[in-house]
Scaffold this motif. Structure first.
Motif, PDB file in Angstrom:
ATOM      1  N   GLU A 293      27.188 136.232  32.472  1.00  0.00           N
ATOM      2  CA  GLU A 293      26.301 135.070  32.563  1.00  0.00           C
ATOM      3  C   GLU A 293      25.258 135.205  33.673  1.00  0.00           C
ATOM      4  OE1 GLU A 293      26.399 132.403  30.443  1.00  0.00           O
ATOM      5  OE2 GLU A 293      27.841 133.643  29.358  1.00  0.00           O
ATOM      6  N   MET A 294      25.337 136.246  34.460  1.00  0.00           N
ATOM      7  CA  MET A 294      24.468 136.418  35.618  1.00  0.00           C
ATOM      8  C   MET A 294      23.230 137.224  35.254  1.00  0.00           C
ATOM      9  SD  MET A 294      25.604 137.980  39.318  1.00  0.00           S
ATOM     10  CE  MET A 294      25.922 139.609  38.669  1.00  0.00           C
ATOM     11  N   ARG A 295      22.068 136.815  35.806  1.00  0.00           N
ATOM     12  CA  ARG A 295      20.810 137.520  35.617  1.00  0.00           C
ATOM     13  C   ARG A 295      20.147 137.729  36.968  1.00  0.00           C
ATOM     14  NH1 ARG A 295      22.943 138.309  31.756  1.00  0.00           N
ATOM     15  NH2 ARG A 295      22.528 137.753  29.626  1.00  0.00           N
ATOM     16  N   LEU A 296      19.641 138.955  37.181  1.00  0.00           N
ATOM     17  CA  LEU A 296      18.917 139.274  38.399  1.00  0.00           C
ATOM     18  C   LEU A 296      17.592 139.892  38.010  1.00  0.00           C
ATOM     19  CD1 LEU A 296      20.191 140.767  41.650  1.00  0.00           C
ATOM     20  CD2 LEU A 296      18.318 141.939  40.501  1.00  0.00           C
ATOM     21  N   SER A 297      16.521 139.446  38.649  1.00  0.00           N
ATOM     22  CA  SER A 297      15.214 140.057  38.410  1.00  0.00           C
ATOM     23  C   SER A 297      14.602 140.441  39.755  1.00  0.00           C
ATOM     24  CB  SER A 297      14.291 139.111  37.639  1.00  0.00           C
ATOM     25  OG  SER A 297      14.049 137.943  38.385  1.00  0.00           O
ATOM     26  N   ALA A 298      13.819 141.515  39.739  1.00  0.00           N
ATOM     27  CA  ALA A 298      13.179 142.015  40.953  1.00  0.00           C
ATOM     28  C   ALA A 298      12.066 142.982  40.569  1.00  0.00           C
ATOM     29  CB  ALA A 298      14.195 142.728  41.844  1.00  0.00           C
ATOM     30  N   ALA A 299      11.261 143.352  41.538  1.00  0.00           N
ATOM     31  CA  ALA A 299      10.201 144.338  41.299  1.00  0.00           C
ATOM     32  C   ALA A 299      10.774 145.753  41.225  1.00  0.00           C
ATOM     33  CB  ALA A 299       9.157 144.256  42.410  1.00  0.00           C
ATOM     34  N   ARG A 300      11.868 145.999  41.996  1.00  0.00           N
ATOM     35  CA  ARG A 300      12.445 147.340  42.057  1.00  0.00           C
ATOM     36  C   ARG A 300      13.956 147.242  42.248  1.00  0.00           C
ATOM     37  NH1 ARG A 300      14.029 151.016  46.067  1.00  0.00           N
ATOM     38  NH2 ARG A 300      13.456 153.185  45.697  1.00  0.00           N
ATOM     39  N   VAL A 301      14.697 148.038  41.507  1.00  0.00           N
ATOM     40  CA  VAL A 301      16.151 148.096  41.669  1.00  0.00           C
ATOM     41  C   VAL A 301      16.579 149.550  41.673  1.00  0.00           C
ATOM     42  CG1 VAL A 301      18.399 147.531  40.672  1.00  0.00           C
ATOM     43  CG2 VAL A 301      16.549 145.853  40.568  1.00  0.00           C
ATOM     44  N   MET A 302      17.319 149.930  42.728  1.00  0.00           N
ATOM     45  CA  MET A 302      17.903 151.263  42.784  1.00  0.00           C
ATOM     46  C   MET A 302      19.384 151.129  42.430  1.00  0.00           C
ATOM     47  SD  MET A 302      18.053 154.229  45.725  1.00  0.00           S
ATOM     48  CE  MET A 302      19.026 153.317  46.896  1.00  0.00           C
ATOM     49  N   VAL A 303      19.804 151.894  41.433  1.00  0.00           N
ATOM     50  CA  VAL A 303      21.196 151.926  41.009  1.00  0.00           C
ATOM     51  C   VAL A 303      21.819 153.198  41.570  1.00  0.00           C
ATOM     52  CG1 VAL A 303      22.750 152.078  39.018  1.00  0.00           C
ATOM     53  CG2 VAL A 303      20.707 150.621  38.903  1.00  0.00           C
ATOM     54  N   VAL A 304      22.939 153.048  42.267  1.00  0.00           N
ATOM     55  CA  VAL A 304      23.651 154.186  42.849  1.00  0.00           C
ATOM     56  C   VAL A 304      24.949 154.357  42.065  1.00  0.00           C
ATOM     57  CG1 VAL A 304      24.721 155.141  44.925  1.00  0.00           C
ATOM     58  CG2 VAL A 304      22.664 153.699  45.116  1.00  0.00           C
ATOM     59  N   TYR A 305      25.108 155.554  41.497  1.00  0.00           N
ATOM     60  CA  TYR A 305      26.299 155.846  40.698  1.00  0.00           C
ATOM     61  C   TYR A 305      27.416 156.393  41.579  1.00  0.00           C
ATOM     62  CZ  TYR A 305      23.224 155.140  36.756  1.00  0.00           C
ATOM     63  OH  TYR A 305      22.348 154.578  35.869  1.00  0.00           O
ATOM     64  N   ARG A 306      28.646 156.195  41.139  1.00  0.00           N
ATOM     65  CA  ARG A 306      29.800 156.746  41.854  1.00  0.00           C
ATOM     66  C   ARG A 306      29.742 158.274  41.796  1.00  0.00           C
ATOM     67  NH1 ARG A 306      32.396 152.512  38.842  1.00  0.00           N
ATOM     68  NH2 ARG A 306      32.878 150.809  40.263  1.00  0.00           N
ATOM     69  N   ALA A 307      30.277 158.909  42.826  1.00  0.00           N
ATOM     70  CA  ALA A 307      30.284 160.379  42.897  1.00  0.00           C
ATOM     71  C   ALA A 307      31.033 160.985  41.725  1.00  0.00           C
ATOM     72  CB  ALA A 307      30.904 160.832  44.215  1.00  0.00           C
ATOM     73  N   SER A 308      32.017 160.266  41.197  1.00  0.00           N
ATOM     74  CA  SER A 308      32.813 160.770  40.077  1.00  0.00           C
ATOM     75  C   SER A 308      32.139 160.537  38.726  1.00  0.00           C
ATOM     76  CB  SER A 308      34.183 160.099  40.084  1.00  0.00           C
ATOM     77  OG  SER A 308      34.025 158.687  40.004  1.00  0.00           O
ATOM     78  N   ASN A 309      30.918 159.996  38.748  1.00  0.00           N
ATOM     79  CA  ASN A 309      30.149 159.721  37.525  1.00  0.00           C
ATOM     80  C   ASN A 309      30.868 158.800  36.549  1.00  0.00           C
ATOM     81  OD1 ASN A 309      27.863 161.186  38.254  1.00  0.00           O
ATOM     82  ND2 ASN A 309      28.766 163.093  37.518  1.00  0.00           N
ATOM     83  N   ASP A 310      31.689 157.896  37.061  1.00  0.00           N
ATOM     84  CA  ASP A 310      32.392 156.971  36.170  1.00  0.00           C
ATOM     85  C   ASP A 310      31.886 155.535  36.333  1.00  0.00           C
ATOM     86  OD1 ASP A 310      33.492 156.422  38.639  1.00  0.00           O
ATOM     87  OD2 ASP A 310      35.551 156.298  37.904  1.00  0.00           O
ATOM     88  N   GLY A 311      30.606 155.383  36.518  1.00  0.00           N
ATOM     89  CA  GLY A 311      30.028 154.048  36.570  1.00  0.00           C
ATOM     90  C   GLY A 311      29.177 153.809  37.801  1.00  0.00           C
ATOM     91  N   ILE A 312      28.752 152.578  37.943  1.00  0.00           N
ATOM     92  CA  ILE A 312      27.849 152.161  39.014  1.00  0.00           C
ATOM     93  C   ILE A 312      28.657 151.743  40.237  1.00  0.00           C
ATOM     94  CG2 ILE A 312      26.110 150.462  39.682  1.00  0.00           C
ATOM     95  CD1 ILE A 312      25.393 150.248  36.693  1.00  0.00           C
ATOM     96  N   ALA A 313      28.246 152.216  41.408  1.00  0.00           N
ATOM     97  CA  ALA A 313      28.869 151.815  42.665  1.00  0.00           C
ATOM     98  C   ALA A 313      28.171 150.597  43.252  1.00  0.00           C
ATOM     99  CB  ALA A 313      28.840 152.960  43.674  1.00  0.00           C
ATOM    100  N   LYS A 314      26.805 150.638  43.242  1.00  0.00           N
ATOM    101  CA  LYS A 314      26.058 149.527  43.820  1.00  0.00           C
ATOM    102  C   LYS A 314      24.636 149.498  43.285  1.00  0.00           C
ATOM    103  CE  LYS A 314      24.674 152.026  47.996  1.00  0.00           C
ATOM    104  NZ  LYS A 314      24.636 151.994  49.445  1.00  0.00           N
ATOM    105  N   MET A 315      23.980 148.367  43.507  1.00  0.00           N
ATOM    106  CA  MET A 315      22.575 148.196  43.160  1.00  0.00           C
ATOM    107  C   MET A 315      21.853 147.575  44.342  1.00  0.00           C
ATOM    108  SD  MET A 315      22.544 146.929  39.203  1.00  0.00           S
ATOM    109  CE  MET A 315      23.955 145.853  39.209  1.00  0.00           C
ATOM    110  N   GLU A 316      20.635 148.035  44.595  1.00  0.00           N
ATOM    111  CA  GLU A 316      19.815 147.511  45.676  1.00  0.00           C
ATOM    112  C   GLU A 316      18.504 147.010  45.072  1.00  0.00           C
ATOM    113  OE1 GLU A 316      19.414 150.793  48.361  1.00  0.00           O
ATOM    114  OE2 GLU A 316      21.569 150.867  48.782  1.00  0.00           O
ATOM    115  N   ALA A 317      18.303 145.692  45.109  1.00  0.00           N
ATOM    116  CA  ALA A 317      17.106 145.076  44.531  1.00  0.00           C
ATOM    117  C   ALA A 317      16.167 144.630  45.640  1.00  0.00           C
ATOM    118  CB  ALA A 317      17.510 143.878  43.676  1.00  0.00           C
ATOM    119  N   THR A 318      14.867 144.896  45.448  1.00  0.00           N
ATOM    120  CA  THR A 318      13.859 144.478  46.425  1.00  0.00           C
ATOM    121  C   THR A 318      12.631 143.948  45.698  1.00  0.00           C
ATOM    122  OG1 THR A 318      12.986 146.736  46.515  1.00  0.00           O
ATOM    123  CG2 THR A 318      14.577 146.108  48.217  1.00  0.00           C
ATOM    124  N   GLY A 319      11.890 143.118  46.415  1.00  0.00           N
ATOM    125  CA  GLY A 319      10.627 142.608  45.879  1.00  0.00           C
ATOM    126  C   GLY A 319      10.789 141.395  44.996  1.00  0.00           C
TER     127      GLY A 319
END
Length: 163
Positions: free
Chosen positions: A67-93
């Motif tokens: 149900e959650m929505r996030l919008s931004a000018a730029r989002v960096m997605v950082v994947y887990r080292a094991s390549n099994d999904g997303i670790a974190k997201m950094e949104a700016t702007g």
């Protein structure tokens, strides 16, 4: 007449409360968010760096998870080292986060998937119906749908539906 003006001013000041404490806890969204749900991203551009394990989405970025929505000018997605999904997201702007009837705006948002937290920083404004809160930082715990605001916390609380 002077007493009536003074009482009116005092009542108005009580309605527009400034909270200068260390922080304030508030509810955020209508339900707790399941951080294991898939993340959907749309944007104007995408660049991927295999060496760093990151993907950068730019231009009209919209992210949805449940149900959650996030919008931004730029989002960096950082994947887990094991390549099994997303670790974190950094949104700016011009970040906007919406969950249920609640909406928050800030300059930046850092979403830790594993911790189930979103830290919004930089001129945070939270709108909950007719009430609004602002702070330097807001930390949202998605698992229980609560948030903690800190740093120069101010609130404007609507006391009735007649205003």
């Amino acid at each position: 007449m002077g007493l009536r003006i003074l009482l009116t001013a005092l009542f108005a000041a009580l309605l527009s409360t400034s909270v200068m404490a260390q922080g304030a806890s508030v509810a955020f969204g209508t339900i707790a968010q399941d951080t294991s749900l898939p993340v959907e991203v749309s944007s104007d551009e995408l660049s991927v760096d295999q060496q760093t394990g990151t993907a950068i989405f730019t231009g009209n970025v919209v992210i949805g998870q449940g149900e959650m929505r996030l919008s931004a000018a730029r989002v960096m997605v950082v994947y887990r080292a094991s390549n099994d999904g997303i670790a974190k997201m950094e949104a700016t702007g011009g970040v906007t986060l919406v969950s249920g009837k609640d909406a928050a705006e800030s300059e930046r948002a850092d979403y830790s998937i594993d911790d189930g937290t979103i830290v919004m920083s930089g001129k945070v404004l939270l709108a909950q119906g007719a009430s609004a809160l602002s702070a330097d930082t807001m930390t949202i715990r998605l698992r229980d749908g609560t948030a903690r605001m800190s740093g120069n916390v101010r609130s404007r609380l609507q006391t009735s539906g007649n205003n």
